[in-house]
Scaffold this motif. Structure first.
Motif, PDB file in Angstrom:
ATOM      1  N   ARG A 169      -9.237  20.544  -2.835  1.00 24.04           N
ATOM      2  CA  ARG A 169      -8.067  21.147  -2.200  1.00 24.04           C
ATOM      3  C   ARG A 169      -6.847  20.261  -2.433  1.00 24.04           C
ATOM      4  NH1 ARG A 169      -7.417  24.237   3.332  1.00 24.04           N
ATOM      5  NH2 ARG A 169      -5.211  23.855   3.651  1.00 24.04           N
ATOM      6  N   ILE A 170      -5.780  20.860  -2.996  1.00 27.70           N
ATOM      7  CA  ILE A 170      -4.550  20.144  -3.335  1.00 27.70           C
ATOM      8  C   ILE A 170      -3.367  20.979  -2.864  1.00 27.70           C
ATOM      9  CG2 ILE A 170      -3.122  19.282  -5.232  1.00 27.70           C
ATOM     10  CD1 ILE A 170      -5.712  18.966  -6.847  1.00 27.70           C
ATOM     11  N   SER A 171      -2.353  20.314  -2.274  1.00 27.43           N
ATOM     12  CA  SER A 171      -1.137  20.994  -1.841  1.00 27.43           C
ATOM     13  C   SER A 171       0.057  20.458  -2.611  1.00 27.43           C
ATOM     14  CB  SER A 171      -0.886  20.764  -0.350  1.00 27.43           C
ATOM     15  OG  SER A 171      -1.937  21.279   0.423  1.00 27.43           O
ATOM     16  N   VAL A 172       0.977  21.345  -2.985  1.00 28.39           N
ATOM     17  CA  VAL A 172       2.242  20.936  -3.589  1.00 28.39           C
ATOM     18  C   VAL A 172       3.182  20.612  -2.440  1.00 28.39           C
ATOM     19  CG1 VAL A 172       4.188  21.646  -5.023  1.00 28.39           C
ATOM     20  CG2 VAL A 172       1.882  22.419  -5.590  1.00 28.39           C
ATOM     21  N   ILE A 173       3.742  19.390  -2.436  1.00 28.65           N
ATOM     22  CA  ILE A 173       4.633  19.004  -1.337  1.00 28.65           C
ATOM     23  C   ILE A 173       6.073  18.790  -1.777  1.00 28.65           C
ATOM     24  CG2 ILE A 173       2.828  18.079   0.147  1.00 28.65           C
ATOM     25  CD1 ILE A 173       3.529  15.281  -0.838  1.00 28.65           C
ATOM     26  N   ASP A 174       6.316  18.655  -3.085  1.00 26.08           N
ATOM     27  CA  ASP A 174       7.694  18.458  -3.549  1.00 26.08           C
ATOM     28  C   ASP A 174       7.766  18.724  -5.048  1.00 26.08           C
ATOM     29  OD1 ASP A 174      10.383  17.852  -3.272  1.00 26.08           O
ATOM     30  OD2 ASP A 174      10.104  15.695  -3.529  1.00 26.08           O
ATOM     31  N   GLY A 175       8.910  19.233  -5.514  1.00 24.58           N
ATOM     32  CA  GLY A 175       9.144  19.422  -6.938  1.00 24.58           C
ATOM     33  C   GLY A 175       8.730  20.779  -7.470  1.00 24.58           C
ATOM     34  N   ASP A 228       6.418  22.903 -15.058  1.00 22.75           N
ATOM     35  CA  ASP A 228       7.409  21.839 -14.978  1.00 22.75           C
ATOM     36  C   ASP A 228       7.465  21.140 -16.335  1.00 22.75           C
ATOM     37  OD1 ASP A 228       8.636  19.226 -14.581  1.00 22.75           O
ATOM     38  OD2 ASP A 228       8.495  19.628 -12.451  1.00 22.75           O
ATOM     39  N   SER A 229       8.648  21.010 -16.890  1.00 24.04           N
ATOM     40  CA  SER A 229       8.797  20.439 -18.236  1.00 24.04           C
ATOM     41  C   SER A 229       8.441  18.958 -18.308  1.00 24.04           C
ATOM     42  CB  SER A 229      10.224  20.649 -18.735  1.00 24.04           C
ATOM     43  OG  SER A 229      11.143  19.971 -17.889  1.00 24.04           O
ATOM     44  N   THR A 230       8.351  18.269 -17.177  1.00 23.97           N
ATOM     45  CA  THR A 230       8.011  16.838 -17.196  1.00 23.97           C
ATOM     46  C   THR A 230       6.505  16.599 -17.245  1.00 23.97           C
ATOM     47  OG1 THR A 230       8.042  16.688 -14.776  1.00 23.97           O
ATOM     48  CG2 THR A 230      10.107  16.198 -15.934  1.00 23.97           C
ATOM     49  N   LEU A 231       5.716  17.668 -17.162  1.00 26.38           N
ATOM     50  CA  LEU A 231       4.265  17.540 -17.240  1.00 26.38           C
ATOM     51  C   LEU A 231       3.792  17.718 -18.674  1.00 26.38           C
ATOM     52  CD1 LEU A 231       4.555  18.122 -14.133  1.00 26.38           C
ATOM     53  CD2 LEU A 231       2.359  19.217 -14.322  1.00 26.38           C
ATOM     54  N   SER A 232       2.721  17.039 -19.018  1.00 27.16           N
ATOM     55  CA  SER A 232       2.065  17.257 -20.303  1.00 27.16           C
ATOM     56  C   SER A 232       1.252  18.543 -20.204  1.00 27.16           C
ATOM     57  CB  SER A 232       1.130  16.091 -20.623  1.00 27.16           C
ATOM     58  OG  SER A 232       1.842  14.887 -20.718  1.00 27.16           O
ATOM     59  N   ARG A 233       0.838  19.061 -21.374  1.00 25.96           N
ATOM     60  CA  ARG A 233       0.011  20.277 -21.342  1.00 25.96           C
ATOM     61  C   ARG A 233      -1.235  20.046 -20.500  1.00 25.96           C
ATOM     62  NH1 ARG A 233       1.747  20.581 -26.858  1.00 25.96           N
ATOM     63  NH2 ARG A 233      -0.052  19.351 -27.424  1.00 25.96           N
ATOM     64  N   LYS A 234      -1.910  18.910 -20.714  1.00 28.24           N
ATOM     65  CA  LYS A 234      -3.034  18.507 -19.866  1.00 28.24           C
ATOM     66  C   LYS A 234      -2.654  17.135 -19.323  1.00 28.24           C
ATOM     67  CE  LYS A 234      -8.018  18.064 -19.728  1.00 28.24           C
ATOM     68  NZ  LYS A 234      -9.247  18.136 -20.526  1.00 28.24           N
ATOM     69  N   HIS A 235      -2.084  17.107 -18.129  1.00 27.28           N
ATOM     70  CA  HIS A 235      -1.495  15.895 -17.574  1.00 27.28           C
ATOM     71  C   HIS A 235      -2.546  14.950 -16.995  1.00 27.28           C
ATOM     72  CE1 HIS A 235       2.387  14.056 -16.490  1.00 27.28           C
ATOM     73  NE2 HIS A 235       1.682  13.488 -15.521  1.00 27.28           N
ATOM     74  N   CYS A 236      -3.459  15.496 -16.191  1.00 26.31           N
ATOM     75  CA  CYS A 236      -4.508  14.670 -15.586  1.00 26.31           C
ATOM     76  C   CYS A 236      -5.668  15.552 -15.162  1.00 26.31           C
ATOM     77  CB  CYS A 236      -3.973  13.864 -14.400  1.00 26.31           C
ATOM     78  SG  CYS A 236      -3.411  14.858 -13.007  1.00 26.31           S
ATOM     79  N   GLU A 237      -6.755  14.915 -14.753  1.00 26.53           N
ATOM     80  CA  GLU A 237      -7.935  15.620 -14.257  1.00 26.53           C
ATOM     81  C   GLU A 237      -8.435  14.942 -12.997  1.00 26.53           C
ATOM     82  OE1 GLU A 237     -10.565  17.495 -17.768  1.00 26.53           O
ATOM     83  OE2 GLU A 237     -10.565  15.307 -17.707  1.00 26.53           O
ATOM     84  N   ILE A 238      -9.013  15.723 -12.115  1.00 23.59           N
ATOM     85  CA  ILE A 238      -9.696  15.200 -10.937  1.00 23.59           C
ATOM     86  C   ILE A 238     -11.140  15.679 -11.032  1.00 23.59           C
ATOM     87  CG2 ILE A 238      -9.832  15.178  -8.424  1.00 23.59           C
ATOM     88  CD1 ILE A 238      -6.817  15.814  -8.391  1.00 23.59           C
ATOM     89  N   GLY A 282       4.671  13.983 -13.222  1.00 22.74           N
ATOM     90  CA  GLY A 282       6.033  14.335 -13.619  1.00 22.74           C
ATOM     91  C   GLY A 282       6.936  14.272 -12.409  1.00 22.74           C
ATOM     92  N   ARG A 283       7.623  15.390 -12.096  1.00 26.36           N
ATOM     93  CA  ARG A 283       8.492  15.442 -10.909  1.00 26.36           C
ATOM     94  C   ARG A 283       7.833  16.164  -9.745  1.00 26.36           C
ATOM     95  NH1 ARG A 283      13.490  17.249 -14.469  1.00 26.36           N
ATOM     96  NH2 ARG A 283      12.135  19.043 -14.628  1.00 26.36           N
ATOM     97  N   VAL A 284       6.568  16.526  -9.880  1.00 29.13           N
ATOM     98  CA  VAL A 284       5.878  17.295  -8.849  1.00 29.13           C
ATOM     99  C   VAL A 284       4.980  16.379  -8.015  1.00 29.13           C
ATOM    100  CG1 VAL A 284       4.299  19.210  -8.405  1.00 29.13           C
ATOM    101  CG2 VAL A 284       5.899  19.349 -10.320  1.00 29.13           C
ATOM    102  N   ALA A 285       5.181  16.408  -6.697  1.00 32.05           N
ATOM    103  CA  ALA A 285       4.358  15.622  -5.779  1.00 32.05           C
ATOM    104  C   ALA A 285       3.279  16.527  -5.186  1.00 32.05           C
ATOM    105  CB  ALA A 285       5.208  15.017  -4.675  1.00 32.05           C
ATOM    106  N   LEU A 286       2.038  16.058  -5.269  1.00 31.82           N
ATOM    107  CA  LEU A 286       0.885  16.788  -4.748  1.00 31.82           C
ATOM    108  C   LEU A 286       0.223  15.957  -3.667  1.00 31.82           C
ATOM    109  CD1 LEU A 286      -0.673  17.693  -8.216  1.00 31.82           C
ATOM    110  CD2 LEU A 286       0.751  19.176  -6.812  1.00 31.82           C
ATOM    111  N   LYS A 287      -0.404  16.611  -2.725  1.00 28.59           N
ATOM    112  CA  LYS A 287      -1.179  15.914  -1.700  1.00 28.59           C
ATOM    113  C   LYS A 287      -2.638  16.292  -1.886  1.00 28.59           C
ATOM    114  CE  LYS A 287      -1.423  14.960   3.190  1.00 28.59           C
ATOM    115  NZ  LYS A 287      -0.820  15.218   4.502  1.00 28.59           N
TER     116      LYS A 287
END
Length: 148
Positions: A3-9, A36-46, A85-90
């Motif tokens: 479970r992930i929430s977008v909190i900013d960006g 978001d243009s500041t993210l890579s196509r595959k930015h990260c994995e959890i 990138g510019r997106v903050a997730l919780k």
């Protein structure tokens, strides 16, 4: 379930993803696609690993931060703030259970990770930095003697 929430960006929303491995990025192939243009196509994995959740950074340009610190890999705890990138997730946790909460850092900025072996090691541990520095000096001497 992760479970992930977008909190900013980006528009505020919460995602409940049933997979054990969740990819985050700009591409539609990701389980969590963020436009978001500041993210890579595959930015990260959890990924769920032995009951814990491991974040692995794949971005080379903007990197990934956990609680304001640049990371290559990091185990996550419920309540951790992830900056892609510019997106903050919780990170809320697995199976929807957030065991404890701590303050999120909205709009957190983190410095770009240093590149190269010495740069990556320099900020972490002085002993490891010293060892890698002297190993580099020894190797440069050997390379010089070999190729002269």
């Amino acid at each position: 379930m992760i479970r992930i929430s977008v909190i900013d960006g980006a528009p505020a929303q919460t995602f409940e993803l049933p997979e054990d491995v969740v990819s985050i990025g700009r591409s539609r192939r990701n389980a969590l696609m963020l436009d978001d243009s500041t993210l890579s196509r595959k930015h990260c994995e959890i990924a769920a690993v032995n009951g814990r959740f491991l974040l692995v950074n794949h971005a080379k340009t903007n990197g990934t931060c956990v609680n304001g610190r640049p990371v290559g890999e990091s185990f996550l705890k419920p309540g951790d703030t992830i900056l892609v990138g510019r997106v903050a997730l919780k990170f809320e946790g697995g199976d929807g259970n957030a065991e404890f909460q701590h303050g999120s850092k909205k709009g957190t900025t983190c410095k770009k990770r240093r590149s190269g072996l010495i740069g990556a090691v320099k900020g972490s541990d002085p002993v490891l930095y010293g060892i890698s520095y002297f190993a580099g000096l020894a190797m440069s001497t050997l390379v010089y003697l070999f190729f002269r």
